[in-house]
Motif scaffolding. Sequence first.
Motif, PDB file in Angstrom:
ATOM      1  N   TYR A  77       0.793  -0.955  -0.242  1.00  8.58           N
ATOM      2  CA  TYR A  77       0.075  -0.357  -0.035  1.00  8.58           C
ATOM      3  C   TYR A  77       0.750   1.518   0.503  1.00  8.58           C
ATOM      4  N   LEU A  78       1.924   0.847   0.649  1.00 13.37           N
ATOM      5  CA  LEU A  78       3.242   2.289   0.683  1.00 13.37           C
ATOM      6  C   LEU A  78       3.166   1.801  -0.495  1.00 13.37           C
ATOM      7  N   GLN A  79       4.056   1.791  -1.312  1.00 11.97           N
ATOM      8  CA  GLN A  79       4.626   1.911  -2.549  1.00 11.97           C
ATOM      9  C   GLN A  79       3.031   2.268  -3.516  1.00 11.97           C
ATOM     10  N   THR A  80       2.288   2.216  -3.586  1.00 11.87           N
ATOM     11  CA  THR A  80       1.258   2.881  -4.223  1.00 11.87           C
ATOM     12  C   THR A  80       0.802   4.279  -4.378  1.00 11.87           C
ATOM     13  N   LEU A  97      -5.113  -3.207   0.652  1.00  8.08           N
ATOM     14  CA  LEU A  97      -5.578  -2.095   0.762  1.00  8.08           C
ATOM     15  C   LEU A  97      -6.413  -2.777   1.803  1.00  8.08           C
ATOM     16  N   GLU A  98      -6.644  -3.776   2.176  1.00  9.76           N
ATOM     17  CA  GLU A  98      -7.772  -4.721   3.689  1.00  9.76           C
ATOM     18  C   GLU A  98      -6.638  -4.933   4.305  1.00  9.76           C
ATOM     19  N   GLY A  99      -5.498  -5.215   3.658  1.00 11.74           N
ATOM     20  CA  GLY A  99      -4.343  -6.036   4.815  1.00 11.74           C
ATOM     21  C   GLY A  99      -3.878  -4.834   5.285  1.00 11.74           C
ATOM     22  N   SER A 100      -3.750  -3.716   5.093  1.00  9.57           N
ATOM     23  CA  SER A 100      -3.446  -2.373   5.502  1.00  9.57           C
ATOM     24  C   SER A 100      -4.653  -1.899   6.403  1.00  9.57           C
ATOM     25  N   ARG A 101      -5.672  -2.103   6.686  1.00  4.80           N
ATOM     26  CA  ARG A 101      -6.299  -1.891   7.367  1.00  4.80           C
ATOM     27  C   ARG A 101      -6.427  -2.574   8.736  1.00  4.80           C
TER      28      ARG A 101
END
Length: 123
Positions: A77-80, A97-101
């Motif tokens: 996510y941070l690399q998007t 997205l869900e994994g980051s949440r």
Amino acid sequence: MSKNRKIANIVLCLIFVSFAIMQLNDPDGWLWFIIYLVVAALCLINNFRTINKGILWVTFIGLLAYSAFHFSLFIDYLQTDNKEEIFGEMVYEKPYLEGSREFLGLLLAALAIFYQIRGKKTQ
């Protein structure tokens, strides 16, 4: 325990109860409901009873260990380019997205438990 600490614990309890309720519409919502409800309960109980530090440490380490499974998705996510996506709908083509949440939720839960560990009322 100071009045400010008791108020903070009540606020943490309410936050994690609301987190738990928001999980009920997820496919794996029961798991997250339980995780967040346990954190809420520990925050509230610590206002009235002494909680064994061992229980708090096991909970803290468990939350961090579970968050480690989501860490690589958070890095994705941070690399998007589009960081606002994390606030949108779940997209099955973008599991990060869900994994980051989930990673961030577990991190917040771990921090709430760490706050309990650092409190004066624990054993």
